[in-house]
Design a protein around this motif. Sequence first.
Motif, mmCIF file in Angstrom:
data_model
loop_
_atom_site.group_PDB
_atom_site.id
_atom_site.type_symbol
_atom_site.label_atom_id
_atom_site.label_comp_id
_atom_site.label_asym_id
_atom_site.label_seq_id
_atom_site.Cartn_x
_atom_site.Cartn_y
_atom_site.Cartn_z
ATOM 1 N N VAL A 179 7.108 5.945 -11.158
ATOM 2 C CA VAL A 179 7.544 5.558 -9.813
ATOM 3 C C VAL A 179 6.928 6.553 -8.845
ATOM 4 O O VAL A 179 7.490 7.608 -8.562
ATOM 5 N N THR A 180 5.741 6.228 -8.340
ATOM 6 C CA THR A 180 4.948 7.218 -7.598
ATOM 7 C C THR A 180 4.485 6.684 -6.247
ATOM 8 O O THR A 180 3.282 6.635 -5.970
ATOM 9 N N PRO A 181 5.406 6.275 -5.375
ATOM 10 C CA PRO A 181 4.989 5.812 -4.048
ATOM 11 C C PRO A 181 4.403 6.946 -3.218
ATOM 12 O O PRO A 181 4.759 8.116 -3.390
ATOM 13 N N LEU A 182 3.527 6.579 -2.301
ATOM 14 C CA LEU A 182 2.994 7.552 -1.352
ATOM 15 C C LEU A 182 4.031 7.896 -0.288
ATOM 16 O O LEU A 182 4.011 8.987 0.279
ATOM 17 N N ALA B 139 6.080 14.425 -9.693
ATOM 18 C CA ALA B 139 4.609 14.528 -9.694
ATOM 19 C C ALA B 139 4.061 13.982 -8.381
ATOM 20 O O ALA B 139 4.450 12.892 -7.934
ATOM 21 N N ASN B 140 3.140 14.716 -7.789
ATOM 22 C CA ASN B 140 2.516 14.329 -6.525
ATOM 23 C C ASN B 140 1.501 13.219 -6.775
ATOM 24 O O ASN B 140 0.510 13.420 -7.486
ATOM 25 N N PRO B 141 1.691 12.029 -6.203
ATOM 26 C CA PRO B 141 0.783 10.913 -6.480
ATOM 27 C C PRO B 141 -0.629 11.128 -5.951
ATOM 28 O O PRO B 141 -1.554 10.434 -6.387
ATOM 29 N N TYR C 111 0.807 -1.221 0.000
ATOM 30 C CA TYR C 111 0.000 0.000 0.000
ATOM 31 C C TYR C 111 0.839 1.269 0.000
ATOM 32 O O TYR C 111 0.372 2.342 -0.359
ATOM 33 N N SER C 112 2.121 1.171 0.383
ATOM 34 C CA SER C 112 2.972 2.359 0.379
ATOM 35 C C SER C 112 3.361 2.794 -1.032
ATOM 36 O O SER C 112 3.824 3.924 -1.237
ATOM 37 N N LYS C 113 3.179 1.914 -2.010
ATOM 38 C CA LYS C 113 3.643 2.192 -3.372
ATOM 39 C C LYS C 113 2.672 3.052 -4.182
ATOM 40 O O LYS C 113 3.000 3.480 -5.297
ATOM 41 N N GLY C 114 1.480 3.288 -3.669
ATOM 42 C CA GLY C 114 0.548 4.181 -4.351
ATOM 43 C C GLY C 114 -0.010 3.615 -5.637
ATOM 44 O O GLY C 114 -0.333 4.380 -6.565
ATOM 45 N N LEU C 115 -0.180 2.305 -5.722
ATOM 46 C CA LEU C 115 -0.611 1.700 -6.979
ATOM 47 C C LEU C 115 -2.053 2.050 -7.332
ATOM 48 O O LEU C 115 -2.374 2.250 -8.510
ATOM 49 N N GLU C 116 -2.922 2.131 -6.346
ATOM 50 C CA GLU C 116 -4.305 2.523 -6.638
ATOM 51 C C GLU C 116 -4.347 3.952 -7.188
ATOM 52 O O GLU C 116 -5.052 4.239 -8.166
ATOM 53 N N HIS C 117 -3.605 4.838 -6.566
ATOM 54 C CA HIS C 117 -3.524 6.212 -7.054
ATOM 55 C C HIS C 117 -2.951 6.237 -8.473
ATOM 56 O O HIS C 117 -3.389 7.024 -9.321
ATOM 57 N N ARG C 118 -1.974 5.373 -8.732
ATOM 58 C CA ARG C 118 -1.319 5.339 -10.042
ATOM 59 C C ARG C 118 -2.289 4.898 -11.129
ATOM 60 O O ARG C 118 -2.312 5.478 -12.222
ATOM 61 N N PHE D 188 7.758 11.957 -2.654
ATOM 62 C CA PHE D 188 7.762 11.271 -1.372
ATOM 63 C C PHE D 188 8.624 10.012 -1.389
ATOM 64 O O PHE D 188 8.610 9.243 -0.423
ATOM 65 N N ALA D 189 9.364 9.793 -2.474
ATOM 66 C CA ALA D 189 10.387 8.750 -2.517
ATOM 67 C C ALA D 189 11.720 9.370 -2.150
ATOM 68 O O ALA D 189 12.033 10.493 -2.580
#
Length: 454
Positions: free
Chosen positions: A358-361, A402-404, A267-274, A389-390
């Motif tokens: 590459v857009t982790p939260l 870019a802000n995820p 969940y830290s990787k921001g995949l849903e947001h991506r 945030f990486a």
Amino acid sequence: MSRLVIVSNRVALPAEAAQRSGGLVTGLVDALHQAGGLWFGWSGKLGETTPEPNVFETERVTYATVDLTRADHDGYYSGFSNAALWPLFHYRLDLMNFTRRDLAAYRRVNAVLADALAPLLSPSDLVWVHDYHLIPMAEELRRAGATQRIGFFLHTPFPSLGVLATLPHYGDLLKSLCAYDLVGFQTVEDLTAFHDAILRRAGGTISSDGHVHAFDRDLRAGAFPIGIDTEAIAEMASGAVKSRTARRLQESLRGRKLIIGVDRLDYSKGLEHRFKAFAAFLDGYPAYRNHVRFLQIATATRSDVPEYRALRQRLGALAGDVAGRYAELDWAPIQYLNRSFSQRSLAGFFRLSRVALVTPLRDGMNLVAKEYVAAQNPDDPGVLVLSPFAGAAYELDAAVIANPYDPDAVAEALQTALGMPLGERCERWRAMMVVLRRNSIAAWRESFLGALSS
């Protein structure tokens, strides 16, 4: 020369180290080979009781592993480490699950491991402990009589005080960290958060040269951003792009540009947001429909944890929704794979990709961002779109940031990356390669160990 002793939750045995060429494991194994050394940790096996460590040696490196009981593993690893510390350190307080029973198991396992390691140490050893599972290790080794210099490196972010203080007994973690001689973090932001906690909640002091005094201990803390074996990745990618697996991928694109994401399923990787941002990109820039494909590789981990199973299901539904809304008879906009690939295959995929997303939260460093840049063709490099945030964003500021949490911002970044002229792509790539070559995995290792031994 002092012997190096590496302590980690899992021990990278020789066969595994060979499979991970170019990564963190190889960087540590190289150091062990140079001076002769010991790698100690959990075996990955569960038993009825905790036996004596299994010790064997190969190529000047000694490996020592300890089994854990099911109850200890559940409380120490699945419980406190990954249900409390991992979400806390990644700012997901909504997912943090703390119990005193898990905390007791965490402390107990660290004590058991320290008691097994202490007799294996020599007086002049340098001990290097890794990551959040083992924060109390130095404290427990000191209790067992160890006087060696002991360093600790945190691979995850370290949270701000307001977040850290939500963890019951967080002061004990701070005290445990102060039992080390050197504490290393990925970024200046993480180091600043640690300093803030020491000053405001531990009654400690920070000197101008970075020395920390707290809990009647003097130690040093610093930022040591981890790197990669840049040249090895570049060479690997150059050959891997010609492999059968990479050729299959290239042929399937039929001339379309590839956007790639490679992450552990977390969940830290921001995949849903991506995924939602990619849908916003297709909405906002319809000219790119049927001209790009988004390949997301998400290797499943911790499949026994309910939150991770639920995340996998949500991502599958989101990928299906994007495909259902935008796919055409001869074009699938998104390809979502829950499987792992060798590092060589990934290097080839990276080299074929026009954009890496590459857009982790929240991420301690994110080595995928660095590996993508290293894998590029110098004459026609792709573009890295990176979350601020990486930890890698502190070094790779020539990426498109870019802000995820803003799907339209990520969509705009994708449009910028896909439309970027060759000259600008080369200029950005060269700037990032300078950083990667300077801050390599070897430089990280030597910097930390130099500070620990001085």
